[in-house]
Structures are given as structure tokens and as C-alpha cells.
Design an enzyme around this catalytic site. Structure first.
Site, PDB file in Angstrom:
ATOM      1  N   CYS A  33      -9.515  -8.602  -7.477  1.00 29.58           N
ATOM      2  CA  CYS A  33     -10.262  -7.408  -7.898  1.00 29.58           C
ATOM      3  C   CYS A  33     -10.334  -7.373  -9.428  1.00 29.58           C
ATOM      4  O   CYS A  33      -9.664  -8.146 -10.120  1.00 29.58           O
ATOM      5  CB  CYS A  33      -9.593  -6.143  -7.349  1.00 29.58           C
TER       6      CYS A  33
ATOM      7  N   GLU B  73       0.832  -1.209   0.000  1.00 31.29           N
ATOM      8  CA  GLU B  73       0.000   0.000   0.000  1.00 31.29           C
ATOM      9  C   GLU B  73       0.866   1.258   0.000  1.00 31.29           C
ATOM     10  O   GLU B  73       2.086   1.201   0.174  1.00 31.29           O
ATOM     11  CB  GLU B  73      -0.951  -0.034   1.202  1.00 31.29           C
TER      12      GLU B  73
ATOM     13  N   GLU C 210      -1.804 -10.036  -6.336  1.00 33.28           N
ATOM     14  CA  GLU C 210      -1.806 -10.816  -7.581  1.00 33.28           C
ATOM     15  C   GLU C 210      -0.890 -10.182  -8.617  1.00 33.28           C
ATOM     16  O   GLU C 210      -0.101 -10.850  -9.290  1.00 33.28           O
ATOM     17  CB  GLU C 210      -3.224 -10.900  -8.164  1.00 33.28           C
TER      18      GLU C 210
END
Ligand code: THU
Length: 130
Positions: free
Chosen positions: A88, A45, A56
């Protein structure tokens, strides 16, 4: 060749390295190639939230950076925060990029702690392709 449970275990190990101080949602992934090689990734992050990198895409980038020439056959995704940690939308498009001409399997931890397996074509029907 490693099995689905082992691949999920590697994804779990990778999740423990996640840098997720903003969401506290640690994710790990492990990409398996037909060469037998596998590559782990975790989410990373950033204080500018939108720049965060998913596990991923980290795993797939790591494979590319290592010079992997094989075909991606499976990708496991894991988070201690939830069962069925599904990729996602952006990561589905990334997986689809490396699934051309075949159908990559995405492995997740099912609600009963076994392996849930979905093909990328199920997860991203009619994905964009050049
Ligand atoms: N995340 C992943 O690593 N993979 C996904 O497919 C879904 C979301 C990360 C991004 C962010 O760091 C955190 O999970 C919460 O959204």
C-alpha cells in the site's frame, strides 16, 4: 544469500500467522538485509480498523527492534488471496525510508506464480524525503 523464491516463501509462511479477522485478507512480508539476515512480518488488524498494521511495516519494525544494522536490499510481499499483492502507499513510504542511497527491490508473486520484481523507486516515484 537467499533467492527471491525463498524470500517469497518466507513471506508466505508469515502470512499464515496474520491476524486478519475483519478483512480475512492475510498478508506476509519478509525483509532481507545485506547482512544476510531476514525478518518476517504479517498484518495485524484491530476492531478499530484504521489502527491495523500492514505486514510490510511489521517486518521492517521487527528488523529495527532486532537491532539490524545492515542495508535493506529486498522485501517480499505475499497473500494467498491474490497474486501481485503490492504494498500500500503507506508501506511504500516506509520502504523508501530504508532505501535511501540505494534502490530496494520489492518481490511479489506474479500472475504466472513466478517472481515479479519492482524497485521502490518505480513503486513510489518522487516519494517524500528529508
Ligand atoms: N495489507 C497489508 O498487510 N499490506 C499491504 O500492503 C496492503 C494491505 C493488509 C491490511 C489489512 O489488514 C488487509 O491487508 C486488508 O486491507
Amino acid at each position: 544469500m537467499i533467492d527471491n523464491y525463498q524470500l517469497l516463501e518466507y513471506a508466505k509462511e508469515a502470512s499464515h500467522n496474520a491476524y486478519a479477522p475483519y478483512s480475512n485478507f492475510k498478508v506476509g512480508a519478509c525483509a532481507l538485509y545485506d547482512s544476510g539476515n531476514y525478518y518476517k512480518g504479517c498484518n495485524v488488524e484491530n476492531s478499530s480498523y484504521g489502527l491495523s498494521l500492514c505486514a510490510e511495516r511489521n517486518a521492517l519494525s521487527t528488523a529495527i527492534a532486532a537491532g539490524e544494522q545492515g542495508k535493506l536490499i529486498k522485501l517480499a510481499v505475499f497473500s494467498e488471496n491474490t497474486k501481485m499483492c503490492t504494498p500500500c502507499g503507506a508501506c511504500r513510504q516506509w520502504i523508501a525510508e530504508f532505501s535511501k542511497g540505494h534502490n530496494v527491490e520489492v518481490i511479489m508473486e506474479s500472475q504466472d506464480s513466478h517472481c515479479a520484481i519492482y524497485s521502490i523507486n518505480e513503486l513510489l516515484p518522487l516519494g517524500f524525503n528529508l
